[in-house]
Motif scaffolding. Structure first.
Motif, PDB file in Angstrom:
ATOM      1  N   ARG A   3       0.822  -1.197   0.000  1.00  0.00           N
ATOM      2  CA  ARG A   3       0.000   0.000   0.000  1.00  0.00           C
ATOM      3  C   ARG A   3       0.859   1.251   0.000  1.00  0.00           C
ATOM      4  O   ARG A   3       1.835   1.336   0.715  1.00  0.00           O
ATOM      5  CB  ARG A   3      -0.897   0.034   1.236  1.00  0.00           C
ATOM      6  N   VAL A   4       0.447   2.185  -0.814  1.00  0.00           N
ATOM      7  CA  VAL A   4       0.969   3.537  -0.785  1.00  0.00           C
ATOM      8  C   VAL A   4      -0.257   4.366  -0.464  1.00  0.00           C
ATOM      9  O   VAL A   4      -1.063   4.652  -1.335  1.00  0.00           O
ATOM     10  CB  VAL A   4       1.557   3.957  -2.152  1.00  0.00           C
ATOM     11  N   ILE A   5      -0.451   4.681   0.806  1.00  0.00           N
ATOM     12  CA  ILE A   5      -1.712   5.270   1.236  1.00  0.00           C
ATOM     13  C   ILE A   5      -1.565   6.764   1.491  1.00  0.00           C
ATOM     14  O   ILE A   5      -0.680   7.199   2.189  1.00  0.00           O
ATOM     15  CB  ILE A   5      -2.227   4.593   2.520  1.00  0.00           C
ATOM     16  N   ARG A   6      -2.454   7.481   0.909  1.00  0.00           N
ATOM     17  CA  ARG A   6      -2.634   8.897   1.184  1.00  0.00           C
ATOM     18  C   ARG A   6      -4.141   9.115   1.133  1.00  0.00           C
ATOM     19  O   ARG A   6      -4.826   8.485   0.343  1.00  0.00           O
ATOM     20  CB  ARG A   6      -1.930   9.757   0.131  1.00  0.00           C
ATOM     21  N   SER A   7      -4.680   9.994   1.927  1.00  0.00           N
ATOM     22  CA  SER A   7      -6.134  10.160   1.942  1.00  0.00           C
ATOM     23  C   SER A   7      -6.582  11.076   0.807  1.00  0.00           C
ATOM     24  O   SER A   7      -5.882  12.006   0.431  1.00  0.00           O
ATOM     25  CB  SER A   7      -6.591  10.730   3.273  1.00  0.00           C
ATOM     26  N   THR A  65      10.756  -5.994  -8.287  1.00  0.00           N
ATOM     27  CA  THR A  65       9.499  -5.427  -7.800  1.00  0.00           C
ATOM     28  C   THR A  65       9.707  -4.438  -6.654  1.00  0.00           C
ATOM     29  O   THR A  65       8.927  -3.503  -6.504  1.00  0.00           O
ATOM     30  CB  THR A  65       8.523  -6.538  -7.375  1.00  0.00           C
ATOM     31  N   GLY A  66      10.740  -4.633  -5.869  1.00  0.00           N
ATOM     32  CA  GLY A  66      11.040  -3.675  -4.799  1.00  0.00           C
ATOM     33  C   GLY A  66      11.380  -2.316  -5.377  1.00  0.00           C
ATOM     34  O   GLY A  66      10.893  -1.276  -4.902  1.00  0.00           O
ATOM     35  N   LYS A  67      12.198  -2.318  -6.412  1.00  0.00           N
ATOM     36  CA  LYS A  67      12.579  -1.075  -7.073  1.00  0.00           C
ATOM     37  C   LYS A  67      11.376  -0.431  -7.763  1.00  0.00           C
ATOM     38  O   LYS A  67      11.184   0.779  -7.692  1.00  0.00           O
ATOM     39  CB  LYS A  67      13.681  -1.356  -8.098  1.00  0.00           C
ATOM     40  N   LEU A  68      10.547  -1.257  -8.391  1.00  0.00           N
ATOM     41  CA  LEU A  68       9.336  -0.754  -9.043  1.00  0.00           C
ATOM     42  C   LEU A  68       8.408  -0.107  -8.019  1.00  0.00           C
ATOM     43  O   LEU A  68       7.919   1.001  -8.214  1.00  0.00           O
ATOM     44  CB  LEU A  68       8.616  -1.893  -9.770  1.00  0.00           C
ATOM     45  N   ARG A  69       8.189  -0.778  -6.907  1.00  0.00           N
ATOM     46  CA  ARG A  69       7.313  -0.260  -5.854  1.00  0.00           C
ATOM     47  C   ARG A  69       7.857   1.068  -5.307  1.00  0.00           C
ATOM     48  O   ARG A  69       7.102   2.024  -5.102  1.00  0.00           O
ATOM     49  CB  ARG A  69       7.210  -1.291  -4.734  1.00  0.00           C
ATOM     50  N   THR A  70       9.163   1.139  -5.086  1.00  0.00           N
ATOM     51  CA  THR A  70       9.791   2.361  -4.568  1.00  0.00           C
ATOM     52  C   THR A  70       9.656   3.516  -5.548  1.00  0.00           C
ATOM     53  O   THR A  70       9.301   4.633  -5.160  1.00  0.00           O
ATOM     54  CB  THR A  70      11.278   2.102  -4.253  1.00  0.00           C
ATOM     55  N   LYS A  71       9.931   3.252  -6.810  1.00  0.00           N
ATOM     56  CA  LYS A  71       9.822   4.310  -7.829  1.00  0.00           C
ATOM     57  C   LYS A  71       8.389   4.803  -7.955  1.00  0.00           C
ATOM     58  O   LYS A  71       8.141   6.005  -8.037  1.00  0.00           O
ATOM     59  CB  LYS A  71      10.310   3.797  -9.191  1.00  0.00           C
ATOM     60  N   LEU A  72       7.439   3.874  -7.985  1.00  0.00           N
ATOM     61  CA  LEU A  72       6.035   4.257  -8.115  1.00  0.00           C
ATOM     62  C   LEU A  72       5.587   5.074  -6.908  1.00  0.00           C
ATOM     63  O   LEU A  72       4.906   6.086  -7.053  1.00  0.00           O
ATOM     64  CB  LEU A  72       5.157   3.020  -8.276  1.00  0.00           C
ATOM     65  N   ALA A  74       7.392   6.985  -5.006  1.00  0.00           N
ATOM     66  CA  ALA A  74       8.004   8.313  -5.061  1.00  0.00           C
ATOM     67  C   ALA A  74       7.336   9.201  -6.111  1.00  0.00           C
ATOM     68  O   ALA A  74       7.243  10.416  -5.940  1.00  0.00           O
ATOM     69  CB  ALA A  74       9.495   8.183  -5.354  1.00  0.00           C
ATOM     70  N   MET A  75       6.853   8.587  -7.195  1.00  0.00           N
ATOM     71  CA  MET A  75       6.248   9.357  -8.286  1.00  0.00           C
ATOM     72  C   MET A  75       4.770   9.655  -8.050  1.00  0.00           C
ATOM     73  O   MET A  75       4.242  10.628  -8.566  1.00  0.00           O
ATOM     74  CB  MET A  75       6.387   8.586  -9.605  1.00  0.00           C
ATOM     75  N   CYS A  76       4.121   8.823  -7.305  1.00  0.00           N
ATOM     76  CA  CYS A  76       2.665   8.891  -7.186  1.00  0.00           C
ATOM     77  C   CYS A  76       2.264   9.566  -5.884  1.00  0.00           C
ATOM     78  O   CYS A  76       1.785   8.927  -4.950  1.00  0.00           O
ATOM     79  CB  CYS A  76       2.069   7.493  -7.275  1.00  0.00           C
ATOM     80  N   LEU A  77       2.452  10.845  -5.826  1.00  0.00           N
ATOM     81  CA  LEU A  77       2.178  11.593  -4.608  1.00  0.00           C
ATOM     82  C   LEU A  77       0.751  12.136  -4.549  1.00  0.00           C
ATOM     83  O   LEU A  77       0.299  12.553  -3.497  1.00  0.00           O
ATOM     84  CB  LEU A  77       3.175  12.746  -4.475  1.00  0.00           C
ATOM     85  N   ARG A  78       0.063  12.136  -5.675  1.00  0.00           N
ATOM     86  CA  ARG A  78      -1.275  12.744  -5.730  1.00  0.00           C
ATOM     87  C   ARG A  78      -2.395  11.798  -5.340  1.00  0.00           C
ATOM     88  O   ARG A  78      -3.501  12.250  -5.079  1.00  0.00           O
ATOM     89  CB  ARG A  78      -1.554  13.237  -7.145  1.00  0.00           C
ATOM     90  N   LEU A  79      -2.134  10.489  -5.347  1.00  0.00           N
ATOM     91  CA  LEU A  79      -3.218   9.532  -5.151  1.00  0.00           C
ATOM     92  C   LEU A  79      -2.887   8.515  -4.063  1.00  0.00           C
ATOM     93  O   LEU A  79      -1.748   8.087  -3.959  1.00  0.00           O
ATOM     94  CB  LEU A  79      -3.474   8.743  -6.449  1.00  0.00           C
ATOM     95  N   PRO A  80      -3.900   8.098  -3.310  1.00  0.00           N
ATOM     96  CA  PRO A  80      -3.701   6.975  -2.385  1.00  0.00           C
ATOM     97  C   PRO A  80      -3.806   5.670  -3.185  1.00  0.00           C
ATOM     98  O   PRO A  80      -4.880   5.300  -3.649  1.00  0.00           O
ATOM     99  CB  PRO A  80      -4.859   7.123  -1.398  1.00  0.00           C
TER     100      PRO A  80
END
Length: 108
Positions: A3-7, A65-72, A74-80
């Protein structure tokens, strides 16, 4: 499932989310070719107040997949984002795309 969670702070339109994720997918495709991106869940079903964006990425063996998850993340700050990563063989076995009526957003 990672999860990359942001409200959510405002109403999010499906079209806007798809456009934003396509842009991210395009950027990441240079480093991670042959990924397939799918939306599923409450946002796709257009429920009144989705709590996050359910994103499935199908990848081939050998992808870090760890690198993919980390990059995503870092890039995806606008959406939870609620991210699910499945290898192609795992998705074939589970039929997750069909079971969830997932929508392919990248590549088209």
């Amino acid at each position: 499932m990672g999860r990359v969670i942001r409200s959510f702070k405002q109403t999010v339109e499906l079209k806007e989310v798809v456009q934003y994720l396509k842009c991210l997918a395009n950027k990441l495709s240079k480093e991670f070719p042959n990924l397939r991106w799918y939306l599923f869940g409450s946002l796709l079903r257009q429920e009144a107040l989705p709590s996050d964006v359910d994103l499935l990425i199908i990848y081939q063996c050998g992808v870090d997949t760890g690198k993919l998850r980390t990059k995503l993340s870092a890039m995806c700050l606008r959406l939870p984002i609620d991210l699910l990563l499945l290898r192609e063989d795992e998705e074939s076995e589970l039929s997750f795309i069909a079971e969830q009526s997932a929508m392919c957003i990248f590549p088209l």
